[in-house]
Design a protein around this motif. Sequence first.
Motif, PDB file in Angstrom:
ATOM      1  N   ILE A   2      -5.326  36.384  -9.242  1.00 23.63           N
ATOM      2  CA  ILE A   2      -5.366  35.545 -10.441  1.00 23.63           C
ATOM      3  C   ILE A   2      -4.393  36.128 -11.458  1.00 23.63           C
ATOM      4  CG2 ILE A   2      -7.319  36.810 -11.469  1.00 23.63           C
ATOM      5  CD1 ILE A   2      -8.236  34.101 -12.664  1.00 23.63           C
ATOM      6  N   GLY A   3      -3.705  35.262 -12.172  1.00 26.31           N
ATOM      7  CA  GLY A   3      -2.789  35.696 -13.211  1.00 26.31           C
ATOM      8  C   GLY A   3      -3.025  34.921 -14.490  1.00 26.31           C
ATOM      9  N   ALA A   4      -2.837  35.586 -15.616  1.00 28.29           N
ATOM     10  CA  ALA A   4      -2.952  34.926 -16.923  1.00 28.29           C
ATOM     11  C   ALA A   4      -1.592  34.355 -17.291  1.00 28.29           C
ATOM     12  CB  ALA A   4      -3.442  35.925 -17.972  1.00 28.29           C
ATOM     13  N   ARG A   5      -1.198  33.354 -16.540  1.00 25.40           N
ATOM     14  CA  ARG A   5       0.157  32.803 -16.656  1.00 25.40           C
ATOM     15  C   ARG A   5       0.203  31.397 -16.083  1.00 25.40           C
ATOM     16  NH1 ARG A   5       1.965  32.495 -11.496  1.00 25.40           N
ATOM     17  NH2 ARG A   5       1.183  34.005  -9.960  1.00 25.40           N
ATOM     18  N   LEU A   6       1.355  30.768 -16.256  1.00 25.51           N
ATOM     19  CA  LEU A   6       1.587  29.475 -15.624  1.00 25.51           C
ATOM     20  C   LEU A   6       1.737  29.655 -14.115  1.00 25.51           C
ATOM     21  CD1 LEU A   6       4.297  27.964 -18.019  1.00 25.51           C
ATOM     22  CD2 LEU A   6       1.868  27.385 -17.957  1.00 25.51           C
ATOM     23  N   PRO A   7       1.320  28.654 -13.336  1.00 31.09           N
ATOM     24  CA  PRO A   7       1.601  28.697 -11.901  1.00 31.09           C
ATOM     25  C   PRO A   7       3.079  28.452 -11.647  1.00 31.09           C
ATOM     26  CG  PRO A   7       0.661  26.584 -12.485  1.00 31.09           C
ATOM     27  CD  PRO A   7       0.607  27.426 -13.726  1.00 31.09           C
ATOM     28  N   GLY A   8       3.560  28.933 -10.498  1.00 32.89           N
ATOM     29  CA  GLY A   8       4.921  28.645 -10.091  1.00 32.89           C
ATOM     30  C   GLY A   8       4.968  27.432  -9.176  1.00 32.89           C
ATOM     31  N   ASP A   9       6.047  27.339  -8.419  1.00 33.74           N
ATOM     32  CA  ASP A   9       6.187  26.316  -7.379  1.00 33.74           C
ATOM     33  C   ASP A   9       6.052  24.887  -7.899  1.00 33.74           C
ATOM     34  OD1 ASP A   9       6.654  28.249  -5.547  1.00 33.74           O
ATOM     35  OD2 ASP A   9       4.816  27.953  -4.395  1.00 33.74           O
ATOM     36  N   ARG A  10       6.417  24.654  -9.163  1.00 40.09           N
ATOM     37  CA  ARG A  10       6.459  23.321  -9.768  1.00 40.09           C
ATOM     38  C   ARG A  10       5.066  22.701  -9.963  1.00 40.09           C
ATOM     39  NH1 ARG A  10      11.931  20.220  -7.929  1.00 40.09           N
ATOM     40  NH2 ARG A  10      11.595  19.396 -10.039  1.00 40.09           N
ATOM     41  N   ILE A  11       4.022  23.522  -9.875  1.00 38.31           N
ATOM     42  CA  ILE A  11       2.664  22.999 -10.052  1.00 38.31           C
ATOM     43  C   ILE A  11       2.453  22.484 -11.475  1.00 38.31           C
ATOM     44  CG2 ILE A  11       0.207  23.623 -10.043  1.00 38.31           C
ATOM     45  CD1 ILE A  11       0.788  25.495  -7.724  1.00 38.31           C
ATOM     46  N   VAL A  12       3.098  23.123 -12.456  1.00 35.27           N
ATOM     47  CA  VAL A  12       3.018  22.626 -13.840  1.00 35.27           C
ATOM     48  C   VAL A  12       3.486  21.174 -13.900  1.00 35.27           C
ATOM     49  CG1 VAL A  12       3.951  22.875 -16.171  1.00 35.27           C
ATOM     50  CG2 VAL A  12       3.263  24.913 -14.890  1.00 35.27           C
ATOM     51  N   GLU A  13       4.588  20.872 -13.224  1.00 35.71           N
ATOM     52  CA  GLU A  13       5.102  19.497 -13.190  1.00 35.71           C
ATOM     53  C   GLU A  13       4.155  18.567 -12.437  1.00 35.71           C
ATOM     54  OE1 GLU A  13       9.452  19.236 -12.189  1.00 35.71           O
ATOM     55  OE2 GLU A  13       9.196  21.406 -12.003  1.00 35.71           O
ATOM     56  N   LEU A  14       3.597  19.062 -11.330  1.00 31.80           N
ATOM     57  CA  LEU A  14       2.700  18.228 -10.535  1.00 31.80           C
ATOM     58  C   LEU A  14       1.493  17.788 -11.345  1.00 31.80           C
ATOM     59  CD1 LEU A  14       2.644  19.990  -7.030  1.00 31.80           C
ATOM     60  CD2 LEU A  14       4.181  18.199  -7.872  1.00 31.80           C
ATOM     61  N   ILE A  15       0.934  18.698 -12.131  1.00 30.11           N
ATOM     62  CA  ILE A  15      -0.238  18.357 -12.947  1.00 30.11           C
ATOM     63  C   ILE A  15       0.114  17.257 -13.944  1.00 30.11           C
ATOM     64  CG2 ILE A  15      -1.813  19.223 -14.738  1.00 30.11           C
ATOM     65  CD1 ILE A  15      -1.834  21.891 -13.199  1.00 30.11           C
ATOM     66  N   GLU A  16       1.277  17.365 -14.545  1.00 31.17           N
ATOM     67  CA  GLU A  16       1.690  16.334 -15.507  1.00 31.17           C
ATOM     68  C   GLU A  16       1.965  15.010 -14.798  1.00 31.17           C
ATOM     69  OE1 GLU A  16       4.453  17.492 -18.652  1.00 31.17           O
ATOM     70  OE2 GLU A  16       4.148  19.583 -18.090  1.00 31.17           O
ATOM     71  N   LEU A  17       2.598  15.065 -13.628  1.00 34.80           N
ATOM     72  CA  LEU A  17       2.863  13.838 -12.869  1.00 34.80           C
ATOM     73  C   LEU A  17       1.574  13.154 -12.426  1.00 34.80           C
ATOM     74  CD1 LEU A  17       5.882  14.965 -10.672  1.00 34.80           C
ATOM     75  CD2 LEU A  17       5.912  13.144 -12.396  1.00 34.80           C
ATOM     76  N   ALA A  18       0.528  13.958 -12.200  1.00 29.54           N
ATOM     77  CA  ALA A  18      -0.769  13.408 -11.802  1.00 29.54           C
ATOM     78  C   ALA A  18      -1.558  12.873 -12.993  1.00 29.54           C
ATOM     79  CB  ALA A  18      -1.587  14.463 -11.064  1.00 29.54           C
ATOM     80  N   GLY A  19      -1.036  13.069 -14.211  1.00 32.89           N
ATOM     81  CA  GLY A  19      -1.693  12.537 -15.411  1.00 32.89           C
ATOM     82  C   GLY A  19      -2.379  13.572 -16.260  1.00 32.89           C
ATOM     83  N   GLY A  20      -2.181  14.858 -15.936  1.00 28.34           N
ATOM     84  CA  GLY A  20      -2.818  15.917 -16.702  1.00 28.34           C
ATOM     85  C   GLY A  20      -1.976  16.375 -17.889  1.00 28.34           C
ATOM     86  N   PRO A  21      -2.517  17.290 -18.703  1.00 28.01           N
ATOM     87  CA  PRO A  21      -1.785  17.795 -19.870  1.00 28.01           C
ATOM     88  C   PRO A  21      -0.742  18.823 -19.479  1.00 28.01           C
ATOM     89  CG  PRO A  21      -3.908  18.886 -19.709  1.00 28.01           C
ATOM     90  CD  PRO A  21      -3.883  17.850 -18.611  1.00 28.01           C
ATOM     91  N   SER A  22       0.075  19.209 -20.424  1.00 24.24           N
ATOM     92  CA  SER A  22       1.095  20.230 -20.211  1.00 24.24           C
ATOM     93  C   SER A  22       0.462  21.617 -20.313  1.00 24.24           C
ATOM     94  CB  SER A  22       2.211  20.098 -21.246  1.00 24.24           C
ATOM     95  OG  SER A  22       3.003  21.273 -21.283  1.00 24.24           O
ATOM     96  N   MET A  23       0.437  22.360 -19.203  1.00 22.79           N
ATOM     97  CA  MET A  23      -0.082  23.734 -19.245  1.00 22.79           C
ATOM     98  C   MET A  23       0.776  24.615 -20.149  1.00 22.79           C
ATOM     99  SD  MET A  23      -1.422  24.846 -15.448  1.00 22.79           S
ATOM    100  CE  MET A  23      -2.144  26.380 -16.078  1.00 22.79           C
ATOM    101  N   ALA A  24       2.078  24.336 -20.178  1.00 23.28           N
ATOM    102  CA  ALA A  24       2.967  25.131 -21.025  1.00 23.28           C
ATOM    103  C   ALA A  24       2.632  24.941 -22.502  1.00 23.28           C
ATOM    104  CB  ALA A  24       4.417  24.757 -20.751  1.00 23.28           C
ATOM    105  N   GLU A  25       2.372  23.694 -22.911  1.00 20.03           N
ATOM    106  CA  GLU A  25       1.986  23.455 -24.307  1.00 20.03           C
ATOM    107  C   GLU A  25       0.640  24.097 -24.628  1.00 20.03           C
ATOM    108  OE1 GLU A  25       2.204  19.389 -25.508  1.00 20.03           O
ATOM    109  OE2 GLU A  25       4.312  19.166 -24.896  1.00 20.03           O
ATOM    110  N   LEU A  26      -0.289  24.048 -23.682  1.00 22.41           N
ATOM    111  CA  LEU A  26      -1.586  24.703 -23.883  1.00 22.41           C
ATOM    112  C   LEU A  26      -1.406  26.197 -24.067  1.00 22.41           C
ATOM    113  CD1 LEU A  26      -3.675  22.786 -21.202  1.00 22.41           C
ATOM    114  CD2 LEU A  26      -4.087  22.726 -23.675  1.00 22.41           C
ATOM    115  N   SER A  27      -0.511  26.797 -23.301  1.00 26.25           N
ATOM    116  CA  SER A  27      -0.256  28.232 -23.421  1.00 26.25           C
ATOM    117  C   SER A  27       0.320  28.575 -24.785  1.00 26.25           C
ATOM    118  CB  SER A  27       0.706  28.684 -22.313  1.00 26.25           C
ATOM    119  OG  SER A  27       0.939  30.071 -22.390  1.00 26.25           O
ATOM    120  N   VAL A  28       1.298  27.793 -25.237  1.00 22.31           N
ATOM    121  CA  VAL A  28       1.892  28.034 -26.557  1.00 22.31           C
ATOM    122  C   VAL A  28       0.839  27.910 -27.653  1.00 22.31           C
ATOM    123  CG1 VAL A  28       3.539  27.160 -28.262  1.00 22.31           C
ATOM    124  CG2 VAL A  28       4.218  27.348 -25.840  1.00 22.31           C
ATOM    125  N   ARG A  29       0.040  26.873 -27.583  1.00 27.27           N
ATOM    126  CA  ARG A  29      -0.989  26.658 -28.606  1.00 27.27           C
ATOM    127  C   ARG A  29      -2.018  27.784 -28.607  1.00 27.27           C
ATOM    128  NH1 ARG A  29      -3.374  21.145 -27.118  1.00 27.27           N
ATOM    129  NH2 ARG A  29      -4.827  21.731 -28.781  1.00 27.27           N
TER     130      ARG A  29
END
Length: 403
Positions: free
Chosen positions: A285-312
């Motif tokens: 487990i890591g306290a970070r964003l996932p790699g392998d374009r999973i951040v994009e996949l979540i957004e394409l599936a209709g989810g929020p931006s993990m990157a924006e959540l991390s910044v906030r």
Amino acid sequence: MKHVVIFEPIGSGAALVFAAKRLGYYTSVIGFNQKDRKLSQPVLDACDNLVECDTNNEAEVFNEISQLNKTREMDAIISGNEYYIPLVAVLARELNLPGQNPGGVQALRNKHRMRDALAAKKVRVPHYQTVSSVDDIQAMAKQLVFPVVLKPLEAAGSFHVSYVTNEEELIRSYERGQQDAHRELDHELGQSMLVESYLVGPEYSVEGFMAQDGPAFLSITEKILGPKPGFVECGHIVPANISQDLKIKIQQYIQEVTTALGIEMGVFHAEVRFSLENEPVLVEIGARLPGDRIVELIELAGGPSMAELSVRAHLGEALSSQFAPLEQYAGVVFFLPTSDFSQQHSEHQFTGVQRLSGYVADSLTINKMPSSPTTNDYRSRLGNAIFVSENYDTLRNVIDHCC
């Protein structure tokens, strides 16, 4: 305007720079900007301020951070890469900014410490021990129940992770890791490596963030693994097509993990695999964003931006666990070299990809590959393609076709 600092935004960490800009913040990037720490052109274009320094030299880093904070006081500092999470946690503490506990994140970077911390809290882990030489392997081999998995303590990307079935293979895999001159971001692999029991069941990753009331889960992601002996991932599907009971079992287990490891803020990416007893067991487990374009996949599936959540989160915002459920499936396939690898043959793997159902984007990296890549870790990938579908079976069939 708030000042957000992103430290070494390499790989998926680049999304943090783009997220900070979308949210309207002044964005500084700290990076070495050389060799495999070379920053991408989109990152350089997006940031307001670039500070170049040797990010592996802590004295230099502390000096540059001090000067930057005097020039423009920081409101957040976030690690854009797995390797720098402990250092950034210390920097945040020094600057009195929101961040991870510096002591706690050490267990997130070192897999032996991670398992020790979980075992101490009676959270399920595989059988494990660390070896630092061939002599260590020979001394304990008779007590091992093969097959086992050998992995570096602090590497990433399935780097020198090997499935081994006997003592001879274990020694060979250990020596191969020790002889590899490649250094991830100029970090040594180290003599010590982890040997742990092989988990036979399916593998998933869990993407989420720490909300006001505990961990919030954005996705349980299906992992499609390449051939043994390596564990390079050749595809992901968001979300996994699993029962509600299995989903709850995984989420409850990850809640135990985050509590035991003291993860209190920010995003997380966990990987679990199932045992013979059909119980989830942590891979890492890591306290970070996932790699392998999973951040994009979540957004394409209709989810929020993990990157924006991390910044906030790193700006000290209390995040709500309420968000819209995923609306469709999104997947990525990674093209791996075949036994008869050649540039012409591997380019043929991409033929027709853009005409497949649900096609979104692709990226061909074959021109960066050595003449005979292996399939042992992420370095062997020749490219990737992303697809979406409202139907899981349709998407899985497309990914299987590409594999």
